[in-house]
Design a protein around this motif. Structure first.
Motif, PDB file in Angstrom:
ATOM      1  N   GLN B  71       0.816  -1.215   0.000  1.00 20.47           N
ATOM      2  CA  GLN B  71       0.000   0.000   0.000  1.00 20.47           C
ATOM      3  C   GLN B  71       0.846   1.261   0.000  1.00 20.47           C
ATOM      4  OE1 GLN B  71      -2.917  -0.157   3.145  1.00 20.47           O
ATOM      5  NE2 GLN B  71      -3.801  -2.086   2.440  1.00 20.47           N
ATOM      6  N   THR B  72       2.137   1.107  -0.040  1.00 18.44           N
ATOM      7  CA  THR B  72       3.092   2.232   0.034  1.00 18.44           C
ATOM      8  C   THR B  72       2.684   3.213   1.122  1.00 18.44           C
ATOM      9  OG1 THR B  72       1.988   3.509  -1.728  1.00 18.44           O
ATOM     10  CG2 THR B  72       3.762   2.012  -2.370  1.00 18.44           C
ATOM     11  N   SER B  73       2.466   2.661   2.320  1.00 14.77           N
ATOM     12  CA  SER B  73       2.055   3.511   3.426  1.00 14.77           C
ATOM     13  C   SER B  73       2.980   3.331   4.621  1.00 14.77           C
ATOM     14  CB  SER B  73       0.612   3.185   3.836  1.00 14.77           C
ATOM     15  OG  SER B  73       0.530   1.891   4.397  1.00 14.77           O
ATOM     16  N   PHE B  74       2.946   4.321   5.481  1.00 11.87           N
ATOM     17  CA  PHE B  74       3.771   4.305   6.704  1.00 11.87           C
ATOM     18  C   PHE B  74       3.025   5.126   7.747  1.00 11.87           C
ATOM     19  CE2 PHE B  74       7.382   3.277   9.047  1.00 11.87           C
ATOM     20  CZ  PHE B  74       8.033   4.382   9.568  1.00 11.87           C
ATOM     21  N   HIS B  75       1.901   4.591   8.214  1.00 10.38           N
ATOM     22  CA  HIS B  75       1.038   5.328   9.133  1.00 10.38           C
ATOM     23  C   HIS B  75       1.605   5.333  10.547  1.00 10.38           C
ATOM     24  CE1 HIS B  75      -1.521   5.384   5.769  1.00 10.38           C
ATOM     25  NE2 HIS B  75      -2.255   4.309   6.021  1.00 10.38           N
ATOM     26  N   LEU B  76       1.482   6.462  11.186  1.00  7.36           N
ATOM     27  CA  LEU B  76       1.940   6.638  12.570  1.00  7.36           C
ATOM     28  C   LEU B  76       0.786   6.310  13.509  1.00  7.36           C
ATOM     29  CD1 LEU B  76       4.283   7.745  14.424  1.00  7.36           C
ATOM     30  CD2 LEU B  76       3.081   9.938  14.308  1.00  7.36           C
ATOM     31  N   LYS B  77       1.104   5.579  14.581  1.00  2.00           N
ATOM     32  CA  LYS B  77       0.048   5.175  15.500  1.00  2.00           C
ATOM     33  C   LYS B  77       0.511   5.294  16.942  1.00  2.00           C
ATOM     34  CE  LYS B  77      -1.911   1.888  12.178  1.00  2.00           C
ATOM     35  NZ  LYS B  77      -2.424   0.521  11.950  1.00  2.00           N
ATOM     36  N   LYS B  78      -0.501   5.408  17.804  1.00  2.00           N
ATOM     37  CA  LYS B  78      -0.246   5.367  19.234  1.00  2.00           C
ATOM     38  C   LYS B  78      -1.492   4.795  19.898  1.00  2.00           C
ATOM     39  CE  LYS B  78       1.482   8.045  23.135  1.00  2.00           C
ATOM     40  NZ  LYS B  78       1.966   9.358  23.630  1.00  2.00           N
ATOM     41  N   PRO B  79      -1.341   3.833  20.786  1.00  2.14           N
ATOM     42  CA  PRO B  79      -2.515   3.162  21.356  1.00  2.14           C
ATOM     43  C   PRO B  79      -3.389   4.072  22.217  1.00  2.14           C
ATOM     44  CG  PRO B  79      -0.535   1.840  21.671  1.00  2.14           C
ATOM     45  CD  PRO B  79      -0.093   3.185  21.185  1.00  2.14           C
ATOM     46  N   SER B  80      -2.758   5.026  22.902  1.00  5.38           N
ATOM     47  CA  SER B  80      -3.509   5.874  23.823  1.00  5.38           C
ATOM     48  C   SER B  80      -2.949   7.287  23.757  1.00  5.38           C
ATOM     49  CB  SER B  80      -3.420   5.312  25.245  1.00  5.38           C
ATOM     50  OG  SER B  80      -4.111   6.144  26.153  1.00  5.38           O
ATOM     51  N   ALA B  81      -3.703   8.192  23.193  1.00  5.96           N
ATOM     52  CA  ALA B  81      -3.210   9.562  22.974  1.00  5.96           C
ATOM     53  C   ALA B  81      -3.186  10.372  24.269  1.00  5.96           C
ATOM     54  CB  ALA B  81      -4.092  10.265  21.946  1.00  5.96           C
ATOM     55  N   LEU B  82      -2.219  11.284  24.335  1.00  2.00           N
ATOM     56  CA  LEU B  82      -2.106  12.235  25.438  1.00  2.00           C
ATOM     57  C   LEU B  82      -2.323  13.650  24.897  1.00  2.00           C
ATOM     58  CD1 LEU B  82       1.161  10.869  27.089  1.00  2.00           C
ATOM     59  CD2 LEU B  82      -1.191  10.463  27.861  1.00  2.00           C
ATOM     60  N   VAL B  83      -2.819  14.526  25.757  1.00  2.00           N
ATOM     61  CA  VAL B  83      -2.990  15.920  25.346  1.00  2.00           C
ATOM     62  C   VAL B  83      -1.654  16.497  24.895  1.00  2.00           C
ATOM     63  CG1 VAL B  83      -3.602  18.236  26.132  1.00  2.00           C
ATOM     64  CG2 VAL B  83      -5.005  16.282  26.822  1.00  2.00           C
ATOM     65  N   SER B  84      -0.585  16.091  25.546  1.00  2.00           N
ATOM     66  CA  SER B  84       0.743  16.594  25.213  1.00  2.00           C
ATOM     67  C   SER B  84       1.252  16.097  23.853  1.00  2.00           C
ATOM     68  CB  SER B  84       1.749  16.205  26.293  1.00  2.00           C
ATOM     69  OG  SER B  84       1.787  14.803  26.466  1.00  2.00           O
ATOM     70  N   ASP B  85       0.545  15.160  23.252  1.00  2.00           N
ATOM     71  CA  ASP B  85       0.901  14.715  21.902  1.00  2.00           C
ATOM     72  C   ASP B  85       0.452  15.717  20.838  1.00  2.00           C
ATOM     73  OD1 ASP B  85       0.114  11.259  22.703  1.00  2.00           O
ATOM     74  OD2 ASP B  85       2.051  12.301  22.772  1.00  2.00           O
ATOM     75  N   SER B  86      -0.354  16.663  21.210  1.00  2.00           N
ATOM     76  CA  SER B  86      -0.831  17.663  20.251  1.00  2.00           C
ATOM     77  C   SER B  86       0.350  18.429  19.667  1.00  2.00           C
ATOM     78  CB  SER B  86      -1.789  18.638  20.947  1.00  2.00           C
ATOM     79  OG  SER B  86      -2.922  17.966  21.435  1.00  2.00           O
ATOM     80  N   ALA B  87       0.494  18.349  18.377  1.00  2.00           N
ATOM     81  CA  ALA B  87       1.651  18.950  17.686  1.00  2.00           C
ATOM     82  C   ALA B  87       1.462  18.747  16.193  1.00  2.00           C
ATOM     83  CB  ALA B  87       2.954  18.319  18.152  1.00  2.00           C
ATOM     84  N   LEU B  88       2.484  19.137  15.459  1.00  2.00           N
ATOM     85  CA  LEU B  88       2.489  18.964  14.009  1.00  2.00           C
ATOM     86  C   LEU B  88       3.401  17.791  13.672  1.00  2.00           C
ATOM     87  CD1 LEU B  88       1.457  20.239  11.376  1.00  2.00           C
ATOM     88  CD2 LEU B  88       3.429  21.768  11.428  1.00  2.00           C
ATOM     89  N   TYR B  89       2.890  16.859  12.891  1.00  2.00           N
ATOM     90  CA  TYR B  89       3.629  15.650  12.577  1.00  2.00           C
ATOM     91  C   TYR B  89       3.961  15.603  11.088  1.00  2.00           C
ATOM     92  CZ  TYR B  89       2.572  14.068  17.248  1.00  2.00           C
ATOM     93  OH  TYR B  89       2.503  13.971  18.613  1.00  2.00           O
ATOM     94  N   PHE B  90       5.225  15.278  10.813  1.00  2.00           N
ATOM     95  CA  PHE B  90       5.679  15.202   9.439  1.00  2.00           C
ATOM     96  C   PHE B  90       6.201  13.810   9.126  1.00  2.00           C
ATOM     97  CE2 PHE B  90       5.394  19.494   8.000  1.00  2.00           C
ATOM     98  CZ  PHE B  90       5.596  20.282   9.112  1.00  2.00           C
ATOM     99  N   CYS B  91       5.751  13.285   7.992  1.00  2.00           N
ATOM    100  CA  CYS B  91       6.309  12.076   7.428  1.00  2.00           C
ATOM    101  C   CYS B  91       7.368  12.501   6.409  1.00  2.00           C
ATOM    102  CB  CYS B  91       5.191  11.281   6.752  1.00  2.00           C
ATOM    103  SG  CYS B  91       5.676   9.723   6.021  1.00  2.00           S
ATOM    104  N   ALA B  92       8.440  11.743   6.307  1.00  2.00           N
ATOM    105  CA  ALA B  92       9.498  12.099   5.362  1.00  2.00           C
ATOM    106  C   ALA B  92      10.135  10.834   4.807  1.00  2.00           C
ATOM    107  CB  ALA B  92      10.560  12.977   6.026  1.00  2.00           C
ATOM    108  N   VAL B  93      10.778  10.987   3.662  1.00  2.00           N
ATOM    109  CA  VAL B  93      11.380   9.835   2.997  1.00  2.00           C
ATOM    110  C   VAL B  93      12.698  10.232   2.357  1.00  2.00           C
ATOM    111  CG1 VAL B  93      10.082  10.272   0.868  1.00  2.00           C
ATOM    112  CG2 VAL B  93      10.946   7.984   1.330  1.00  2.00           C
TER     113      VAL B  93
END
Lengths: 113, 112
Positions: B71-93
């Protein structure tokens, strides 16, 4: 871990002046450093690749005479924005490469009045 | 052309719930895939990378990502989110060279 610093963290200058931003690898030597530009709520755009002891390689559309890059040592690269104008206002981020990874500096916020 | 896509500008999730931030890539060869996080007015912080081997990669702060070649994918995951996880996330190759191509970024907002 690999630490990269940038100085200054933020700078405000008048239109027409030049601004120099320093990027240092603090605990490692980096033969290659990268300069990125980031506009608000947008991704990082690679401006140029800086190689120690040689000329920088600029990405298409980046004016090399306006954004002067010098990589004089294995721990220091500088980006000079010459004759800055308000449209040059942006967040500039550098990174230093080790192997297949890059380590990023904290960024420099440039505001041109 | 080699590119990275992050289809969601923003992901909203409640604290404690699992989160997924999507990333797909278009590239030839065997890419090296990265996730970075950026907090306001800060540089990028490395989260994790996939080079080869196990498709499930574990990284910093409890994040993980799954490489799916078909599927040419690389999804980011986390089982249980925290408020402190709020941010900007970048995928790169990249492709073994250091030059990185970034996705457009996904803003993660975790509500209390």
């Amino acid at each position: 871990g690999a630490v990269v610093s940038q100085h200054p963290s933020r700078v405000i200058c008048k239109s027409g002046t030049s601004v120099k931003i320093e990027c240092r690898s603090l605990d490692f030597q980096a033969t290659t450093m990268f300069w990125y530009r980031q506009f608000p709520k947008q991704s990082l755009m690679l401006m140029a690749t800086s190689n120690e002891g040689s000329k920088a390689t600029y990405e298409q559309g980046v004016e090399k005479d306006k954004f002067l890059i010098n990589h004089a040592s294995l721990t220091l690269s500088t980006l000079t924005v010459t004759s800055a104008h308000p449209e040059d206002s942006s967040f500039y981020i550098c990174s230093a490469g080790i192997g297949d990874e890059q380590f990023f500096g904290p960024g420099t916020r440039l505001t041109v009045l | 052309a080699q590119s990275v896509a992050q289809p969601e500008d923003q992901v909203n999730v409640a604290e404690g719930n699992p989160l997924t931030v999507k990333c797909t890539y278009s590239v030839s060869g065997n890419p090296y895939l990265f996730w970075y996080v950026q907090y306001p007015n800060r540089g990028l912080q490395f989260l994790l990378k996939y080079i080869t081997g196990d498709n499930l990669v574990k990284g910093s702060y409890g994040f993980e990502a799954e490489f799916n070649k078909s599927q040419t994918s690389f999804h980011l995951k986390k089982p249980s989110a925290l408020v402190s996880d709020s941010a900007l996330y970048f995928c790169a190759v990249n492709w073994g060279f250091q030059k990185l191509v970034f996705g457009t970024g996904t803003r993660l907002l975790v509500s209390p």
